[in-house]
Design a protein around this motif. Structure first.
Motif, mmCIF file in Angstrom:
data_model
loop_
_atom_site.group_PDB
_atom_site.id
_atom_site.type_symbol
_atom_site.label_atom_id
_atom_site.label_comp_id
_atom_site.label_asym_id
_atom_site.label_seq_id
_atom_site.Cartn_x
_atom_site.Cartn_y
_atom_site.Cartn_z
ATOM 1 N N MET A 1 44.020 17.307 -14.903
ATOM 2 C CA MET A 1 44.795 17.096 -16.111
ATOM 3 C C MET A 1 45.939 18.094 -16.265
ATOM 4 N N PRO A 2 45.768 19.352 -15.841
ATOM 5 C CA PRO A 2 46.883 20.285 -16.034
ATOM 6 C C PRO A 2 48.178 19.836 -15.369
ATOM 7 N N SER A 3 48.113 19.225 -14.182
ATOM 8 C CA SER A 3 49.347 18.787 -13.535
ATOM 9 C C SER A 3 50.003 17.658 -14.315
ATOM 10 N N LEU A 4 49.209 16.775 -14.908
ATOM 11 C CA LEU A 4 49.756 15.711 -15.741
ATOM 12 C C LEU A 4 50.424 16.303 -16.980
ATOM 13 N N ARG A 5 49.832 17.349 -17.538
ATOM 14 C CA ARG A 5 50.444 18.019 -18.692
ATOM 15 C C ARG A 5 51.799 18.598 -18.313
ATOM 16 N N HIS A 6 51.923 19.117 -17.108
ATOM 17 C CA HIS A 6 53.209 19.665 -16.657
ATOM 18 C C HIS A 6 54.252 18.560 -16.519
ATOM 19 N N VAL A 7 53.825 17.393 -16.082
ATOM 20 C CA VAL A 7 54.743 16.248 -15.999
ATOM 21 C C VAL A 7 55.233 15.886 -17.399
ATOM 22 N N TYR A 8 54.310 15.811 -18.366
ATOM 23 C CA TYR A 8 54.702 15.502 -19.745
ATOM 24 C C TYR A 8 55.683 16.539 -20.286
ATOM 25 N N LEU A 9 55.411 17.803 -20.030
ATOM 26 C CA LEU A 9 56.287 18.860 -20.523
ATOM 27 C C LEU A 9 57.665 18.768 -19.861
ATOM 28 N N ALA A 10 57.690 18.532 -18.560
ATOM 29 C CA ALA A 10 58.970 18.395 -17.858
ATOM 30 C C ALA A 10 59.755 17.209 -18.404
ATOM 31 N N LEU A 11 59.081 16.090 -18.660
ATOM 32 C CA LEU A 11 59.758 14.913 -19.221
ATOM 33 C C LEU A 11 60.274 15.191 -20.631
ATOM 34 N N ALA A 12 59.520 15.960 -21.422
ATOM 35 C CA ALA A 12 59.985 16.308 -22.770
ATOM 36 C C ALA A 12 61.246 17.172 -22.704
ATOM 37 N N VAL A 13 61.273 18.121 -21.781
ATOM 38 C CA VAL A 13 62.449 18.978 -21.636
ATOM 39 C C VAL A 13 63.645 18.163 -21.153
ATOM 40 N N ILE A 14 63.432 17.338 -20.138
ATOM 41 C CA ILE A 14 64.512 16.472 -19.647
ATOM 42 C C ILE A 14 64.956 15.516 -20.747
ATOM 43 N N GLY A 15 63.989 14.974 -21.490
ATOM 44 C CA GLY A 15 64.287 14.052 -22.582
ATOM 45 C C GLY A 15 65.010 14.712 -23.742
ATOM 46 N N ALA A 16 64.961 16.026 -23.820
ATOM 47 C CA ALA A 16 65.725 16.753 -24.843
ATOM 48 C C ALA A 16 67.119 17.096 -24.332
ATOM 49 N N ILE A 17 67.193 17.570 -23.112
ATOM 50 C CA ILE A 17 68.471 18.063 -22.573
ATOM 51 C C ILE A 17 69.437 16.932 -22.243
ATOM 52 N N TRP A 18 68.962 15.914 -21.540
ATOM 53 C CA TRP A 18 69.856 14.868 -21.058
ATOM 54 C C TRP A 18 70.552 14.120 -22.202
ATOM 55 N N PRO A 19 69.819 13.600 -23.190
ATOM 56 C CA PRO A 19 70.518 12.929 -24.302
ATOM 57 C C PRO A 19 71.414 13.878 -25.097
ATOM 58 N N VAL A 89 63.319 9.471 -28.734
ATOM 59 C CA VAL A 89 62.015 9.050 -28.237
ATOM 60 C C VAL A 89 61.784 9.645 -26.844
ATOM 61 N N SER A 90 62.854 9.834 -26.090
ATOM 62 C CA SER A 90 62.722 10.378 -24.737
ATOM 63 C C SER A 90 62.183 11.808 -24.739
ATOM 64 N N LEU A 95 56.561 14.843 -25.427
ATOM 65 C CA LEU A 95 56.088 16.032 -26.137
ATOM 66 C C LEU A 95 54.755 15.737 -26.808
ATOM 67 N N PHE A 96 54.644 14.581 -27.456
ATOM 68 C CA PHE A 96 53.376 14.219 -28.085
ATOM 69 C C PHE A 96 52.263 14.120 -27.055
ATOM 70 N N LEU A 97 52.537 13.490 -25.913
ATOM 71 C CA LEU A 97 51.510 13.371 -24.872
ATOM 72 C C LEU A 97 51.118 14.747 -24.347
ATOM 73 N N PHE A 98 52.080 15.642 -24.210
ATOM 74 C CA PHE A 98 51.776 17.017 -23.795
ATOM 75 C C PHE A 98 50.874 17.704 -24.817
#
Length: 105
Positions: A1-19, A89-90, A95-98
């Motif tokens: 599960m920890p690696s999946l949490r890192h994916v969620y966190l990375a997606l939250a950061v990308i989802g904040a920066i890119w838009p 939402v991106s 972030l919620f999943l993390f």
């Protein structure tokens, strides 16, 4: 599960920066006007459809966050709501999943 949490966190950061890159670029070009930005979102049917799609997804995510928080008492997950409505939402969904998958003591 920890690696999946890192994916969620990375997606939250990308989802904040890119838009935000595009929002900031738009504000620098046209000035800080939320009204003008909302007008730009509805420039044609395709963009209006996308805006409504994301708005409905944001409402659904907010409903899910509130109901999950009430049941699980995972109050930190409420941070996903301002992330969703202030960034998008991106950012809010991953972030919620993390936050939802964090180990509870």
């Amino acid at each position: 599960m920890p690696s999946l949490r890192h994916v969620y966190l990375a997606l939250a950061v990308i989802g904040a920066i890119w838009p935000m890159y595009y929002f900031i670029s738009w504000f620098l070009e046209f000035g800080f006007s939320l009204t003008a930005m909302a007008d730009a979102w509805h420039v044609n049917d395709a963009t209006s459809g996308l805006v409504w799609d994301l708005t409905i997804a944001a409402v659904a995510l907010t409903t899910w966050v509130l109901s999950e928080t009430y049941v699980r008492k995972n109050w930190i997950a409420l941070w996903a709501i301002p992330a969703t409505w202030c960034i998008g939402v991106s950012c809010g969904l991953p972030l919620f999943l993390f936050l939802r998958t964090r180990p509870i003591d």
